[in-house]
Design a protein around this motif. Sequence first.
Motif, PDB file in Angstrom:
ATOM      1  N   ILE A   5      -6.393  14.640  -1.506  1.00  0.00           N
ATOM      2  CA  ILE A   5      -5.446  13.501  -1.795  1.00  0.00           C
ATOM      3  C   ILE A   5      -3.880  13.956  -1.274  1.00  0.00           C
ATOM      4  O   ILE A   5      -3.130  13.334  -0.644  1.00  0.00           O
ATOM      5  N   PHE A   6      -3.775  15.523  -1.470  1.00  0.00           N
ATOM      6  CA  PHE A   6      -2.440  15.944  -1.000  1.00  0.00           C
ATOM      7  C   PHE A   6      -2.327  16.007   0.505  1.00  0.00           C
ATOM      8  O   PHE A   6      -1.176  15.647   0.960  1.00  0.00           O
ATOM      9  N   ASP A   7      -3.385  16.124   1.116  1.00  0.00           N
ATOM     10  CA  ASP A   7      -3.507  16.318   2.473  1.00  0.00           C
ATOM     11  C   ASP A   7      -3.390  14.697   3.089  1.00  0.00           C
ATOM     12  O   ASP A   7      -2.540  14.670   4.006  1.00  0.00           O
ATOM     13  N   THR A  55      -8.675   4.949  -1.996  1.00  0.00           N
ATOM     14  CA  THR A  55      -7.596   3.981  -1.769  1.00  0.00           C
ATOM     15  C   THR A  55      -6.490   4.575  -0.734  1.00  0.00           C
ATOM     16  O   THR A  55      -6.316   3.482   0.123  1.00  0.00           O
ATOM     17  N   LEU A  56      -6.337   5.889  -0.754  1.00  0.00           N
ATOM     18  CA  LEU A  56      -5.226   6.451   0.118  1.00  0.00           C
ATOM     19  C   LEU A  56      -5.817   6.389   1.643  1.00  0.00           C
ATOM     20  O   LEU A  56      -5.318   5.786   2.459  1.00  0.00           O
ATOM     21  N   MET A  57      -7.188   6.723   1.738  1.00  0.00           N
ATOM     22  CA  MET A  57      -7.516   6.852   3.055  1.00  0.00           C
ATOM     23  C   MET A  57      -7.638   5.278   3.683  1.00  0.00           C
ATOM     24  O   MET A  57      -7.602   5.357   4.391  1.00  0.00           O
ATOM     25  N   SER A  58      -8.144   4.419   2.728  1.00  0.00           N
ATOM     26  CA  SER A  58      -8.034   3.125   3.506  1.00  0.00           C
ATOM     27  C   SER A  58      -6.911   2.464   3.684  1.00  0.00           C
ATOM     28  O   SER A  58      -6.409   1.897   4.798  1.00  0.00           O
ATOM     29  N   ASP A  71       5.719   1.689   1.857  1.00  0.00           N
ATOM     30  CA  ASP A  71       5.762   1.238   0.507  1.00  0.00           C
ATOM     31  C   ASP A  71       4.417   0.914   0.057  1.00  0.00           C
ATOM     32  O   ASP A  71       4.198   1.198  -1.264  1.00  0.00           O
ATOM     33  N   ASP A  72       3.730   0.160   0.782  1.00  0.00           N
ATOM     34  CA  ASP A  72       2.274  -0.215   0.325  1.00  0.00           C
ATOM     35  C   ASP A  72       1.619   1.024  -0.439  1.00  0.00           C
ATOM     36  O   ASP A  72       0.968   0.797  -1.258  1.00  0.00           O
ATOM     37  N   VAL A  73       1.525   1.959   0.882  1.00  0.00           N
ATOM     38  CA  VAL A  73       0.760   3.214   0.457  1.00  0.00           C
ATOM     39  C   VAL A  73       1.305   3.892  -0.879  1.00  0.00           C
ATOM     40  O   VAL A  73       0.398   4.297  -1.565  1.00  0.00           O
ATOM     41  N   LYS A  74       2.488   4.068  -0.927  1.00  0.00           N
ATOM     42  CA  LYS A  74       3.034   4.592  -2.176  1.00  0.00           C
ATOM     43  C   LYS A  74       2.754   3.958  -3.384  1.00  0.00           C
ATOM     44  O   LYS A  74       2.394   4.682  -4.219  1.00  0.00           O
ATOM     45  N   TYR A  75       2.854   2.680  -3.318  1.00  0.00           N
ATOM     46  CA  TYR A  75       2.198   1.731  -4.556  1.00  0.00           C
ATOM     47  C   TYR A  75       0.780   1.862  -4.881  1.00  0.00           C
ATOM     48  O   TYR A  75       0.385   2.072  -6.133  1.00  0.00           O
ATOM     49  N   LEU A  76       0.020   1.825  -3.928  1.00  0.00           N
ATOM     50  CA  LEU A  76      -1.307   2.059  -4.119  1.00  0.00           C
ATOM     51  C   LEU A  76      -1.625   3.469  -4.507  1.00  0.00           C
ATOM     52  O   LEU A  76      -2.738   3.445  -5.285  1.00  0.00           O
ATOM     53  N   PHE A  77      -0.939   4.663  -3.973  1.00  0.00           N
ATOM     54  CA  PHE A  77      -1.418   5.933  -4.578  1.00  0.00           C
ATOM     55  C   PHE A  77      -1.095   5.831  -5.970  1.00  0.00           C
ATOM     56  O   PHE A  77      -2.066   6.222  -6.884  1.00  0.00           O
ATOM     57  N   ALA A  78      -0.025   5.595  -6.621  1.00  0.00           N
ATOM     58  CA  ALA A  78       0.512   5.485  -7.890  1.00  0.00           C
ATOM     59  C   ALA A  78      -0.422   4.786  -8.845  1.00  0.00           C
ATOM     60  O   ALA A  78      -0.990   5.250  -9.801  1.00  0.00           O
ATOM     61  N   SER A  79      -0.926   3.568  -8.351  1.00  0.00           N
ATOM     62  CA  SER A  79      -1.545   2.540  -9.098  1.00  0.00           C
ATOM     63  C   SER A  79      -3.134   3.148  -9.213  1.00  0.00           C
ATOM     64  O   SER A  79      -3.575   3.036 -10.264  1.00  0.00           O
TER      65      SER A  79
END
Length: 210
Positions: A5-7, A55-58, A71-79
């Motif tokens: 996930i960090f990568d 989720t992040l990969m997709s 911003d979409d990626v950021k919100y999907l990561f947190a959610s």
Amino acid sequence: LRNGIFDLLSSVNLATEQNTELLNYTIDLFNENGLSSDYYGYHNIDHELEVTYVTLMSAIHSLNEKKFVLDDVKYLFASALLHDFDPGKAADRPHEKSVIDFINKDEKIQQLLGDAMIDSDIVCALILRTVYPWSGDVRSKTEEEIKNYLISSSYARGNTEKQDHFLKLGHFLSVSDRIGGYALGDFSKAMEMAKMNAHASGWHPALIVR
């Protein structure tokens, strides 16, 4: 999974101090509350991280395809990271409202989200979209709650285009939640996960076959 996930975050310059701390804080809290990898149920830290990874990969793929913005990626990561964040749960299946209550009351999470410029109302709306089954009274009641969070959000308030976009992101997260754990192994692992999920959710065994 944590390092993976960090990568992924690093690959799009989202491995900020706040996001990394949110990732580590979530893992620590799951482990401290007996929801580590050796927890007998489906909704442990492994599930949380598997869904976050998928989720992040997709989402990053969609970013590269110019279907999403950063911003979409950021919100999907947190959610995704917080979607089953219910360490005080009384049963294996987390209750989405309890998850949201915990997020809203946890000062550390609120601080980290704020520092990362992530609107917690949007996070709550996306998490609510993972409610299952998405039909009948459950759907209609949850849609109303999601709408209220989007209206309350300083980021989406008064902007129907943004609100519609976040509804689609919630659907994206819901699909990632359904397939996350099943997609990271072979068929026998997927069957084992299906049995655990059916048990956790109180489903009839026939649903495993489906």
